[in-house]
Structures are given as C-alpha cells and as structure tokens.
Design a protein around this motif. Structure first.
Motif, PDB file in Angstrom:
ATOM      1  N   MET A 118       0.762  -1.134   0.138  1.00 25.88           N
ATOM      2  CA  MET A 118      -0.007  -0.021  -0.052  1.00 25.88           C
ATOM      3  C   MET A 118       0.920   1.362  -0.095  1.00 25.88           C
ATOM      4  SD  MET A 118      -3.244  -0.557   0.090  1.00 25.88           S
ATOM      5  CE  MET A 118      -3.812   0.732   0.754  1.00 25.88           C
ATOM      6  N   GLU A 119       0.527   2.245  -0.894  1.00 21.90           N
ATOM      7  CA  GLU A 119       1.112   3.335  -0.573  1.00 21.90           C
ATOM      8  C   GLU A 119       0.045   4.718  -0.884  1.00 21.90           C
ATOM      9  OE1 GLU A 119       5.210   2.785  -3.054  1.00 21.90           O
ATOM     10  OE2 GLU A 119       3.681   2.931  -4.187  1.00 21.90           O
ATOM     11  N   GLU A 134       1.361   7.539   6.483  1.00 20.94           N
ATOM     12  CA  GLU A 134       0.257   7.573   7.529  1.00 20.94           C
ATOM     13  C   GLU A 134       0.375   8.686   8.326  1.00 20.94           C
ATOM     14  OE1 GLU A 134      -1.185   3.558   8.206  1.00 20.94           O
ATOM     15  OE2 GLU A 134      -1.428   4.360  10.353  1.00 20.94           O
TER      16      GLU A 134
HETATM   17  C1  LIG Z   1      -1.990   0.045   5.658  1.00 17.38           C
HETATM   18  O1  LIG Z   1      -1.981  -1.019   6.496  1.00 17.38           O
HETATM   19  C2  LIG Z   1      -0.731  -1.733   6.720  1.00 17.38           C
HETATM   20  C3  LIG Z   1      -1.231  -2.879   7.606  1.00 17.38           C
HETATM   21  O2  LIG Z   1      -1.789  -2.547   8.765  1.00 17.38           O
HETATM   22  C4  LIG Z   1       0.116  -0.905   6.891  1.00 17.38           C
HETATM   23  O3  LIG Z   1       1.422  -1.907   7.166  1.00 17.38           O
HETATM   24  C5  LIG Z   1       0.434   0.104   5.945  1.00 17.38           C
HETATM   25  O4  LIG Z   1       1.455   0.996   6.478  1.00 17.38           O
HETATM   26  C6  LIG Z   1      -0.735   0.900   5.750  1.00 17.38           C
HETATM   27  N1  LIG Z   1      -0.500   1.705   4.658  1.00 17.38           N
HETATM   28  C7  LIG Z   1      -0.615   3.070   4.389  1.00 17.38           C
HETATM   29  C8  LIG Z   1      -0.252   3.730   3.355  1.00 17.38           C
HETATM   30  O5  LIG Z   1      -1.441   3.517   5.345  1.00 17.38           O
END
Ligand SMILES: *[C@@H]1O[C@H](CO)[C@@H](O)[C@H](O)[C@H]1NC(C)=O
Ligand SMILES: Nc1ncnc2c1ncn2[C@@H]1O[C@H](COP(=O)(O)OP(=O)(O)OP(=O)(O)O)[C@@H](O)[C@H]1O
Ligand SMILES: *[C@@H]1O[C@H](CO)[C@@H](O)[C@H](O)[C@H]1NC(C)=O
Ligand SMILES: *[C@@H]1O[C@H](CO)[C@@H](O)[C@H](O)[C@H]1NC(C)=O
Ligand SMILES: CC(=O)N[C@H]1CO[C@H](CO)[C@@H](O)[C@@H]1O
Ligand SMILES: [Mg+2]
Length: 417
Positions: A118-119, A134
C-alpha cells in the motif's frame, strides 16, 4: 442548465437540482499523462471511460462495497452520491513496476507483494503528488463533509483499498489478466458522512497485463510510452481502451453455475430451511428445498440425489434433519458432491442429537454447521473457489464487518471519554 460544481482535467461535476444528495459526473474526450503536459483529444474516449467506470462500480456495488456510484446517466455520464473528496490517491500493488522501481532502486520488476503493498500520495499537482506516510496524513487533520480524517478513517480506507483490489484482481483473473496495480480515491458522502469509494475507476486507474505479460499491457502506460503521438498510435491506444471496456463487461458475468439443494426430513423444519435459502440468495446462489427422509424413504432420497447429479450443475447438499440425522450421512456416503449437515437442534435433546451429525462411519466427509446462515456461507465459500462474484460478496462482507466493528469501538470510546 445545472450548476457546475467542479471541473478537472478529465471530468466535470454538475449539481442535480431535484436531487441535492447526488451529482452528475461527466467525462470529457481528453487524454492526459504526466499531469496534463501532454494533452490530446481522443474521440470516443469518454464513452469508453464511462463503460469502464460503470461496469467496475457495478461489480463492486453488487459485491457489497460502498461506492458513490448510483447509476448510468448517458453515454458519457453517471449519477453519483455527492462527496467531498479526500485528497489522497491510494495505490495498491501486487507486482512491482513503474514508479515503485524508481523509488526503490534494486527491486526487480515483477517482484510480487504478498500482502499487497500500500502507498498513498497527496493530490497536489504543483508538487507532483508527493508520497505521504500515514503520519503525514494524520498530521494534515483533514475534515471533509464534517468528518475528521483520523486513525480510524485512515485504517478504513487502507482496508477498503485492499478488499477492492482483491475483488478486481479475482475478477480480472477470470479473463486471464493480471491486475498489477491500482489507484483509487475515497470521498465522504455528504448525506451520510460515510467514507465511500468515489471518483472513477477506468483504464487510467490500473495496470492490466493479459496473461501476466507486460508486453501485452492494455492500460494507459501504452499512451505514456508513445514516442510520438501520431493518428495511428492514438488508434492503438484507443483499441486498447476498447479492449478493456469490452472485457470489463465480462467481469459482471457469472463464470460458473452452482446451486444449493436443501434436503429436509420433514416440513416441520421448513422455517430453518428458509433461513438457509435466504442466505444463499444474498450470495446470488440459487437454492432449492426438497423434503425427503433417509430413514423412511431412502429410495426417494437417492432418487432426488440422482436428479441433481444428472445435469452437471455443481451442487452442494445441505441436510436438515432433527433427532437422528440419517439424511446427511446417507447422502455423503453416496455422492461425490459436498454435504453439509445443518441439524435444527432443540434445547431438550440437542446435546445428544448433535452426535448423529458428528460421529460418522469411516469414509464420510460431511461437515456439520449449526447456524443456517453459516451453513449457507460455507456453501458460498465452496462456490467462491470457482465463482468470482460469490467470492467478491464474501470478501466485501468481511470488509464491512471489519469496518462496523471499528466504528462501533470508536463510538463506544467517544461515549466513555
Ligand atoms: C496500511 O495498513 C498496513 C497494514 O496495517 C500497514 O502496514 C501500511 O503501512 C498501511 N499503509 C498506509 C499507506 O497507510
Ligand atoms: N462523487 C463526486 N462528488 C463530488 N466531486 C467529485 C465526485 N467524483 C469526483 N469528484 C471530483 O471532481 C473533480 C474533477 O475530476 P477530475 O478527475 O477531472 O479532476 P482532476 O483534474 O483529475 O483533478 P484531481 O487531481 O483532483 O483528480 C475532482 O476534484 C474530483 O475529486
Ligand atoms: C450516500 O448518499 C446517498 C444519497 O445522498 C444515499 O442514498 C446513500 O445511501 C449514501 N450512502 C452510500 C454508501 O452511498
Ligand atoms: C482510459 O484511460 C484514460 C487515460 O486518462 C482515461 O482518462 C480514460 O477515461 C480511460 N478510458 C477508458 C477506456 O477507460
Ligand atoms: C457510449 C456507451 O457505451 N455508453 C454506455 C455507458 O455505460 C453503460 C454501462 O456499461 C452502458 O449501458 C452505456 O451504453
Ligand atoms: Mg482525477
């Protein structure tokens, strides 16, 4: 004419005066890459984009994913819930390619992410959409349609992106196409303050590699890679877009046929069986109810079994028999199709009766599930192995349950503060 609320590089958003909670999303015949540095008109592109977005949103909507999409309006426009958009592009990757390789030197193209990578990117054309963490998103303290974007909202978007990717990935797999990566945006429904998938999903939103082969890519990368924009080259790009929009319609079609056949020992169990049927229907699986007793009419039980073995439609049998369950075991010993025992237990003898479903002679593989809804869910999971539409409903339902728990916890925490 309706008031224009917003206009971007590819779309215009209009108010619908008689429906204040809704907007009209109108696509324009224009293709852009590299943030509109390159801009060419492509006749018919809007119509193709419309078809792509409509089919994809319909697929997700029918699976149970919350989206802004309401309905198709015309060749180039659809009606959507009015949203305030969260200015983040969520990117989800299965296979490393493109900008990921530039930002992560050393990683080879084709590296597979499991779990999905995820990015997120802040939508800021002036700064070329910088990647955000995040923590940066939380620090921005966005508030849209009265909803503050905090940890809970970020988690919901993160989880939703994964579920949406997986549903589209499974769906494209039916067309032997690899969904390589995807970018989506979320909005806050101004009426309900819910976070919903919004904007569009079209061929600009993903990379698709037929048979996992990059050289056959059917997405906008072809356009980005053009050395020179000639009419012939634009025809190739347009043909690729058309290929996608034709294929995407196939994603809505059931690939496999299947059914659940519920056998009940007596009509006194009808209410229990109706619950199984209702749950099957919610997954889009046809469900047939029959009455037969393996103790009192074994010839009929085997005849009914043969009926459903005779037409090559994949079948899961559910046996509903109270007291001593002979039905499920007899079925299971005589068919290669799966059999689920779903005995309607009573408070007085249930603890004893259940053993007739659990303790089996050797060689029988029937399962036992007490709740009628759960029995239907298990049947759906069996069909989901080969039917992407059933699998998508199961996947979306898992997401929605996860989100409800998260929101319930948040509400409880807010109350106790
Ligand atoms: C999305 O969630 C995953 C698993 O909890 C985490 O590792 C990741 O940093 C999150 N990605 C973003 C872009 O927030
Ligand atoms: N359901 C919706 N309700 C309200 N606004 C929407 C909805 N769907 C999309 N929009 C907004 O419409 C605007 C026009 O879309 P478009 O994609 O053309 O913009 P853009 O030039 O790509 O800019 P952006 O970088 O913001 O996407 C965008 O701001 C988009 O967020
Ligand atoms: C969003 O808003 C529309 C109309 O404003 C409403 O009908 C719909 O149920 C809401 N929720 C979702 C998930 O779209
Ligand atoms: C395909 O990608 C282009 C590039 O922007 C997109 O704007 C257009 O809407 C898409 N058309 C199709 C075929 O979905
Ligand atoms: C031009 C065009 O094909 N319009 C279509 C937009 O998308 C919907 C849903 O796929 C079609 O029904 C329309 O015909
Ligand atoms: Mg946009």
């Amino acid at each position: 004419a309706a008031a224009k609320l917003n206009e971007g590089k590819t779309k215009q958003i209009f108010e619908l005066p008689d429906q204040p909670g809704l907007v009209l999303v109108q696509s324009m015949d224009q293709i852009t890459a590299g943030n509109a540095v390159r801009k060419d008109q492509m006749e018919g592109k809007a119509a193709i984009a419309n078809r792509t977005t409509s089919s994809v949103f319909k697929l997700l909507q029918e699976s149970g994913i919350k989206t802004a999409f309401v309905k198709q309006h015309s060749d180039t426009a659809f009606v959507a819930a009015r949203c305030e958009m969260i200015p983040i592009e969520w990117v989800c990757r299965r296979v490393a390619t493109g900008s990921f390789l530039k930002r992560n030197p050393g990683v080879k193209e084709g590296y597979r992410f499991s779990p999905l990578k995820m990015e997120m990117f802040f939508k800021d054309d002036a700064n070329n959409d910088p990647q955000w963490s995040e923590e940066q998103l939380l620090a921005a303290k966005f508030s849209l349609a009265g909803l503050a974007i905090g940890q809970c909202e970020v988690d919901v978007m993160n989880r939703s992106t994964v579920a949406i990717f997986e549903i589209l990935e499974k769906s494209w797999a039916t067309q032997s196409c690899t969904l390589v990566d995807m970018k989506i945006e979320f909005g806050v429904n101004v009426t309900t303050q819910e976070i919903v998938l919004a904007d569009v999903i079209d061929n600009d939103s993903w990379r698709l590699w037929p048979a996992g082969d990059r050289s056959q890519q059917k997405d906008k990368q072809v356009y980005r890679d053009l050395k020179e924009v000639t009419p012939e080259a634009m025809q190739v790009v347009k043909r690729n877009f058309e290929w996608v929009s034709e294929r995407v319609k196939l994603l809505l079609e059931r690939q496999a046929s299947g059914r659940v056949v519920v056998l009940m020992g007596s009509t006194s169990d009808l209410a229990h069986c109706e619950k199984i049927r209702k749950a099957c229907t919610s997954y889009g699986i046809p469900c047939i109810l029959r009455v037969t007793s393996a103790h009192k009419g074994p010839d009929e039980t085997l005849r009914i079994k043969a009926e459903y073995e005779g037409d090559s439609v994949s079948t899961v049998f559910v046996a509903v028999a109270g007291r001593s369950n002979g039905l499920g075991p007899v079925m299971s010993g005589n068919t290669a199709y799966p059999v689920i025992n779903c005995p309607p237990l009573t408070p007085d003898w249930g603890a004893q009766d259940v053993w007739s479903s659990l303790r089996m002679p050797s060689g029988l593989g029937c399962s036992t599930i007490l709740s009628p809804e759960a029995a239907a869910q298990f049947a759906a999971q069996i069909f989901g192995l080969t039917d992407h539409l059933v699998w998508s409903r199961l996947r979306a339902s898992m997401l929605n349950t996860w989100v409800s728990l998260k929101l319930a916890d948040q509400k409880l925490q807010a109350c106790s503060l």
